[in-house]
Write a protein that holds these residues in place. Structure first.
Motif, PDB file in Angstrom:
ATOM      1  N   LEU A 136       0.827  -1.202   0.000  1.00 34.84           N
ATOM      2  CA  LEU A 136       0.000   0.000   0.000  1.00 34.84           C
ATOM      3  C   LEU A 136       0.866   1.257   0.000  1.00 34.84           C
ATOM      4  O   LEU A 136       0.397   2.331  -0.378  1.00 34.84           O
ATOM      5  CB  LEU A 136      -0.915   0.022   1.227  1.00 34.84           C
ATOM      6  N   ARG A 167      -8.361  -1.859   1.192  1.00 33.25           N
ATOM      7  CA  ARG A 167      -7.434  -0.883   0.616  1.00 33.25           C
ATOM      8  C   ARG A 167      -6.633  -1.430  -0.561  1.00 33.25           C
ATOM      9  O   ARG A 167      -5.691  -0.782  -1.046  1.00 33.25           O
ATOM     10  CB  ARG A 167      -6.489  -0.377   1.707  1.00 33.25           C
ATOM     11  N   GLU A 170      -5.155   0.593  -3.509  1.00 34.99           N
ATOM     12  CA  GLU A 170      -4.049   1.530  -3.341  1.00 34.99           C
ATOM     13  C   GLU A 170      -2.700   0.931  -3.740  1.00 34.99           C
ATOM     14  O   GLU A 170      -1.696   1.657  -3.807  1.00 34.99           O
ATOM     15  CB  GLU A 170      -3.994   2.005  -1.889  1.00 34.99           C
ATOM     16  N   GLN A 172       0.204   0.028  -5.865  1.00 29.93           N
ATOM     17  CA  GLN A 172       0.656   0.588  -7.137  1.00 29.93           C
ATOM     18  C   GLN A 172       1.631  -0.316  -7.884  1.00 29.93           C
ATOM     19  O   GLN A 172       1.692  -0.301  -9.108  1.00 29.93           O
ATOM     20  CB  GLN A 172       1.295   1.958  -6.898  1.00 29.93           C
ATOM     21  N   THR A 201     -10.221  -4.049  -8.682  1.00 32.69           N
ATOM     22  CA  THR A 201      -9.451  -2.816  -8.505  1.00 32.69           C
ATOM     23  C   THR A 201      -8.380  -2.637  -9.584  1.00 32.69           C
ATOM     24  O   THR A 201      -7.589  -1.698  -9.525  1.00 32.69           O
ATOM     25  CB  THR A 201      -8.788  -2.794  -7.113  1.00 32.69           C
TER      26      THR A 201
END
Length: 247
Positions: A136, A167, A170, A172, A201
């Motif tokens: 994250l 999460r 988030e 990347q 996501t």
């Protein structure tokens, strides 16, 4: 590569955290991999795994994941007593404290003379979750998670809405998820839940499910699968060599 080993004590918001560093003896700057252990902390199998990765040209950092809850240097046994203590620690320490540990590691090693400023994360069991959690952080460029527990079930304490599953979007960097299909800790429904979340996501990820039990990487005990462990080390090295560009 021939490697060396030393300890570094880092200040964190929740106390001193000892990190064991495995790195090449050769001069130069190398990419860093934060290697998160299982609930037993840095056992002999974890140390051997870290050394294996370091020998491929990485600085491998093994933090004491429960440093607030145990004396420095604590290693729990692979027995009922050690398992009970480790699980108690797991359900006591909140994810937010693991986050601040990761930030302390990134801040220190970004300035270490032997690091090139590139970071990945890797872990087994609880450590697989913590590697996923570390991803994250935008400074983590690649992650390799082995049979990560508690992501699907949200059973590690954290603030509302701050669990790792929620999460996921988030993350990347590139992430690789590895599972044993005979692992009772992350059943089929749990794996499917995580897979769908990564799809929903739109994360950059690879997914591997093997006919293996929980802790198949651990080179002690009757669940160890040496051939499969070698395959996973090869995949991990390939990921980090590709994603962490050496300066």
């Amino acid at each position: 590569m021939i490697i060396q080993k030393h300890d570094v004590d880092l200040n964190t918001p929740t106390g001193t955290m000892c990190c064991t560093v495995y790195r090449p003896q050769a001069d130069g700057k190398f990419p860093c991999i934060i290697f998160y252990s299982e609930i037993f902390q840095q056992t002999a199998p974890i140390a051997r795994s870290a050394a294996m990765m370091a020998g491929h040209g990485f600085v491998v950092i093994v933090p004491e994941v429960f440093h607030e809850l145990n004396p420095i240097g604590t290693v729990l046994g692979y027995d009922d007593q050690g398992k009970d203590k480790g699980n108690t620690d797991k359900f006591t320490k909140p994810l937010e404290s693991h986050d601040s540990d990761t930030i302390a590691i990134l801040n220190f090693f970004a300035n270490a003379e032997y690091c090139n400023g590139q970071f990945g994360s890797m872990g087994v069991c609880l450590g697989g979750h913590l590697a996923y959690r570390a991803a994250l952080n935008p400074h983590i460029q690649a992650t390799f998670c082995l049979y990560a527990t508690d992501i699907h079930s949200n059973t590690i304490p954290c603030g509302e809405g701050n669990d790792s599953f929620t999460r996921t979007g988030e993350i990347q960097g590139e992430i690789v998820m590895v599972w044993g299909k005979q692992d009772p800790h992350v059943p089929t429904e749990g794996r499917q839940k995580i897979y769908q979340q990564l799809i929903d996501t739109n994360r950059l990820f690879s997914w591997h499910e093997f006919n293996a039990q929980h802790a198949f990487m651990r080179d002690e005990g009757d669940r160890y699968d040496p051939a499969l462990a070698l395959e996973c080390y090869t995949k991990a090295v390939a990921l980090f060599q590709r994603a962490l560009h050496k300066a």
